[in-house]
Design an enzyme around this catalytic site. Sequence first.
Site, PDB file in Angstrom:
ATOM      1  N   LYS A 113      -2.728   2.899   0.755  1.00 57.99           N
ATOM      2  CA  LYS A 113      -2.428   2.924  -0.684  1.00 57.99           C
ATOM      3  C   LYS A 113      -2.728   1.554  -1.318  1.00 57.99           C
ATOM      4  O   LYS A 113      -3.417   1.473  -2.327  1.00 57.99           O
ATOM      5  CB  LYS A 113      -0.950   3.305  -0.928  1.00 57.99           C
ATOM      6  CG  LYS A 113      -0.582   4.676  -0.389  1.00 57.99           C
ATOM      7  CD  LYS A 113       0.854   5.047  -0.697  1.00 57.99           C
ATOM      8  CE  LYS A 113       1.885   4.179  -0.021  1.00 57.99           C
ATOM      9  NZ  LYS A 113       1.863   4.222   1.454  1.00 57.99           N
ATOM     10  N   ARG A 145       9.395   7.166  -4.124  1.00 50.98           N
ATOM     11  CA  ARG A 145       9.533   7.468  -2.697  1.00 50.98           C
ATOM     12  C   ARG A 145      10.645   8.481  -2.449  1.00 50.98           C
ATOM     13  O   ARG A 145      10.872   8.856  -1.299  1.00 50.98           O
ATOM     14  CB  ARG A 145       9.852   6.196  -1.932  1.00 50.98           C
ATOM     15  CG  ARG A 145       8.628   5.486  -1.338  1.00 50.98           C
ATOM     16  CD  ARG A 145       9.099   4.182  -0.733  1.00 50.98           C
ATOM     17  NE  ARG A 145       8.277   3.703   0.336  1.00 50.98           N
ATOM     18  CZ  ARG A 145       7.417   2.682   0.206  1.00 50.98           C
ATOM     19  NH1 ARG A 145       7.225   2.122  -0.953  1.00 50.98           N
ATOM     20  NH2 ARG A 145       6.759   2.253   1.256  1.00 50.98           N
ATOM     21  N   ARG A 177      -2.093  -4.811  10.445  1.00 54.16           N
ATOM     22  CA  ARG A 177      -2.190  -5.214   9.032  1.00 54.16           C
ATOM     23  C   ARG A 177      -1.864  -6.704   8.868  1.00 54.16           C
ATOM     24  O   ARG A 177      -0.958  -7.227   9.498  1.00 54.16           O
ATOM     25  CB  ARG A 177      -1.213  -4.385   8.191  1.00 54.16           C
ATOM     26  CG  ARG A 177      -1.046  -4.911   6.782  1.00 54.16           C
ATOM     27  CD  ARG A 177      -0.541  -3.878   5.822  1.00 54.16           C
ATOM     28  NE  ARG A 177       0.784  -3.373   6.137  1.00 54.16           N
ATOM     29  CZ  ARG A 177       1.347  -2.367   5.487  1.00 54.16           C
ATOM     30  NH1 ARG A 177       0.699  -1.745   4.525  1.00 54.16           N
ATOM     31  NH2 ARG A 177       2.550  -1.962   5.832  1.00 54.16           N
ATOM     32  N   ARG A 197       3.427  -8.863   8.091  1.00 58.22           N
ATOM     33  CA  ARG A 197       4.710  -8.609   7.437  1.00 58.22           C
ATOM     34  C   ARG A 197       5.824  -8.466   8.468  1.00 58.22           C
ATOM     35  O   ARG A 197       5.606  -7.890   9.537  1.00 58.22           O
ATOM     36  CB  ARG A 197       4.606  -7.310   6.610  1.00 58.22           C
ATOM     37  CG  ARG A 197       4.031  -7.521   5.251  1.00 58.22           C
ATOM     38  CD  ARG A 197       3.666  -6.252   4.525  1.00 58.22           C
ATOM     39  NE  ARG A 197       4.660  -5.188   4.553  1.00 58.22           N
ATOM     40  CZ  ARG A 197       4.556  -4.055   3.865  1.00 58.22           C
ATOM     41  NH1 ARG A 197       3.513  -3.859   3.069  1.00 58.22           N
ATOM     42  NH2 ARG A 197       5.470  -3.127   3.949  1.00 58.22           N
ATOM     43  N   ARG A 245      10.246   3.775   9.598  1.00 63.50           N
ATOM     44  CA  ARG A 245       9.713   4.030   8.251  1.00 63.50           C
ATOM     45  C   ARG A 245       9.014   5.383   8.186  1.00 63.50           C
ATOM     46  O   ARG A 245       9.054   6.066   7.159  1.00 63.50           O
ATOM     47  CB  ARG A 245       8.752   2.905   7.836  1.00 63.50           C
ATOM     48  CG  ARG A 245       9.520   1.641   7.465  1.00 63.50           C
ATOM     49  CD  ARG A 245       8.688   0.397   7.610  1.00 63.50           C
ATOM     50  NE  ARG A 245       7.707   0.238   6.565  1.00 63.50           N
ATOM     51  CZ  ARG A 245       6.712  -0.640   6.627  1.00 63.50           C
ATOM     52  NH1 ARG A 245       6.569  -1.410   7.688  1.00 63.50           N
ATOM     53  NH2 ARG A 245       5.861  -0.731   5.646  1.00 63.50           N
TER      54      ARG A 245
HETATM   55  P1  ADP Z   1      -0.163   1.218   2.569  1.00 67.59           P
HETATM   56  O1  ADP Z   1      -0.215   0.414   1.293  1.00 67.59           O
HETATM   57  O2  ADP Z   1      -0.371   2.683   2.342  1.00 67.59           O
HETATM   58  O3  ADP Z   1       1.072   0.942   3.392  1.00 67.59           O
HETATM   59  P2  ADP Z   1      -2.416  -0.492   3.376  1.00 67.59           P
HETATM   60  O4  ADP Z   1      -3.379  -0.326   2.274  1.00 67.59           O
HETATM   61  O5  ADP Z   1      -1.689  -1.786   3.470  1.00 67.59           O
HETATM   62  O6  ADP Z   1      -1.393   0.763   3.472  1.00 67.59           O
HETATM   63  O7  ADP Z   1      -3.235  -0.223   4.746  1.00 67.59           O
HETATM   64  C1  ADP Z   1      -2.573  -0.322   6.002  1.00 67.59           C
HETATM   65  C2  ADP Z   1      -3.522  -1.015   6.992  1.00 67.59           C
HETATM   66  O8  ADP Z   1      -4.611  -0.137   7.291  1.00 67.59           O
HETATM   67  C3  ADP Z   1      -4.126  -2.311   6.479  1.00 67.59           C
HETATM   68  O9  ADP Z   1      -4.241  -3.184   7.568  1.00 67.59           O
HETATM   69  C4  ADP Z   1      -5.510  -1.873   5.951  1.00 67.59           C
HETATM   70  O10 ADP Z   1      -6.464  -2.940   6.021  1.00 67.59           O
HETATM   71  C5  ADP Z   1      -5.861  -0.748   6.915  1.00 67.59           C
HETATM   72  N1  ADP Z   1      -6.652   0.333   6.281  1.00 67.59           N
HETATM   73  C6  ADP Z   1      -6.491   0.837   5.027  1.00 67.59           C
HETATM   74  N2  ADP Z   1      -7.368   1.841   4.799  1.00 67.59           N
HETATM   75  C7  ADP Z   1      -8.082   1.975   5.948  1.00 67.59           C
HETATM   76  C8  ADP Z   1      -9.156   2.851   6.359  1.00 67.59           C
HETATM   77  N3  ADP Z   1      -9.652   3.787   5.532  1.00 67.59           N
HETATM   78  N4  ADP Z   1      -9.637   2.712   7.623  1.00 67.59           N
HETATM   79  C9  ADP Z   1      -9.123   1.763   8.477  1.00 67.59           C
HETATM   80  N5  ADP Z   1      -8.124   0.919   8.140  1.00 67.59           N
HETATM   81  C10 ADP Z   1      -7.604   1.021   6.900  1.00 67.59           C
HETATM   82  P1  AMP Z   2       5.528  -1.100   0.895  1.00 72.55           P
HETATM   83  O1  AMP Z   2       4.983  -2.443   0.569  1.00 72.55           O
HETATM   84  O2  AMP Z   2       5.207  -0.052  -0.122  1.00 72.55           O
HETATM   85  O3  AMP Z   2       5.202  -0.676   2.316  1.00 72.55           O
HETATM   86  O4  AMP Z   2       7.129  -1.256   0.846  1.00 72.55           O
HETATM   87  C1  AMP Z   2       7.823  -2.122   1.721  1.00 72.55           C
HETATM   88  C2  AMP Z   2       9.296  -1.767   1.747  1.00 72.55           C
HETATM   89  O5  AMP Z   2       9.876  -1.973   0.450  1.00 72.55           O
HETATM   90  C3  AMP Z   2       9.623  -0.306   2.085  1.00 72.55           C
HETATM   91  O6  AMP Z   2       9.656  -0.056   3.480  1.00 72.55           O
HETATM   92  C4  AMP Z   2      11.004  -0.154   1.436  1.00 72.55           C
HETATM   93  O7  AMP Z   2      12.018  -0.769   2.227  1.00 72.55           O
HETATM   94  C5  AMP Z   2      10.855  -0.990   0.161  1.00 72.55           C
HETATM   95  N1  AMP Z   2      10.365  -0.158  -0.964  1.00 72.55           N
HETATM   96  C6  AMP Z   2       9.154  -0.243  -1.581  1.00 72.55           C
HETATM   97  N2  AMP Z   2       9.054   0.674  -2.548  1.00 72.55           N
HETATM   98  C7  AMP Z   2      10.219   1.373  -2.534  1.00 72.55           C
HETATM   99  C8  AMP Z   2      10.715   2.492  -3.262  1.00 72.55           C
HETATM  100  N3  AMP Z   2       9.987   3.094  -4.233  1.00 72.55           N
HETATM  101  N4  AMP Z   2      11.965   2.944  -2.969  1.00 72.55           N
HETATM  102  C9  AMP Z   2      12.711   2.359  -2.036  1.00 72.55           C
HETATM  103  N5  AMP Z   2      12.306   1.331  -1.282  1.00 72.55           N
HETATM  104  C10 AMP Z   2      11.069   0.837  -1.522  1.00 72.55           C
END
Ligand code: ADP
Ligand code: AMP
Length: 220
Positions: free
Chosen positions: A13, A88, A127, A160, A171
């Site tokens: 995302k 969420r 990541r 992270r 999660r």
């Molecule tokens: P989210 O925001 O949904 O938690 P991220 O965008 O941070 O996910 O992506 C999670 C991890 O996967 C990151 O390390 C990112 O670089 C990697 N990633 C994202 N999209 C792809 C893809 N299409 N193929 C391989 N790796 C990906």
């Molecule tokens: P993210 O960066 O989207 O992976 O979010 C990191 C963490 O922040 C999540 O695992 C939750 O603990 C908290 N968080 C982010 N967005 C929300 C949401 N909409 N509702 C509740 N917790 C959230």
Amino acid sequence: MKIILLGPPGAGKGTQAKSISNNYSIPHISTGDIFRKNISERTPLGIEAKKYIDRGHLVPDELTIDIVKDRLIEKDCDNGFLLDGYPRTVNQAEALEIMLKERGEKLDTALLIKVPKEFIIDRMTGRRVCTTCGASYHIKYNPTKIAGKCDICGNFVIQRDDDTEETVVERLDIYDAQTQPLIEYYTNKNLLSEVDGTQAINDVFKNICGILGAINSDNN
Ligand code: ADP
Ligand code: AMP
């Protein structure tokens, strides 16, 4: 356009949000980024949110809904926005609907990035994120050009605290229990669109542009 991104943690995302936000000139609003900024600045919100985030739990709805309410009234959201990581829970989705109704607006789409669970642990433990601009990288699939430095702003990239295997499993369970119901919620409102998130990052983006382009022309 007014878009929300749905999908399990690690679906991509944040990665896609940066490109969509540039392409459509709409602000990328990530509740996770807002919490992390508050944590690093040690604000009262950050101190409270950290208790939940470190355990892989959701921050309570009351806190989360308020930060989104405050963010959406900012000027840069007048022409649309991209919400990443919100809603969420069904409660959060209902609150968003009320916020938009009060402004006489509605969502264009809830875009689900579909990625099966077997991809997720690898994606999240690999990541790396920029400490300054929040850009997301992956040690194998999307490495930074210079090791340890963000391609966009040049600042440090780190792992992270909540991207350990143990927290990721927690999660994913929470996603199943509390966030997955949003798929049905938005399907019933005829707002769900879906993209295959298992393809390469650029291919996912091309497909997203196709989907959003079609929705945009239908709605205009
Ligand atoms: P989210 O925001 O949904 O938690 P991220 O965008 O941070 O996910 O992506 C999670 C991890 O996967 C990151 O390390 C990112 O670089 C990697 N990633 C994202 N999209 C792809 C893809 N299409 N193929 C391989 N790796 C990906
Ligand atoms: P993210 O960066 O989207 O992976 O979010 C990191 C963490 O922040 C999540 O695992 C939750 O603990 C908290 N968080 C982010 N967005 C929300 C949401 N909409 N509702 C509740 N917790 C959230």
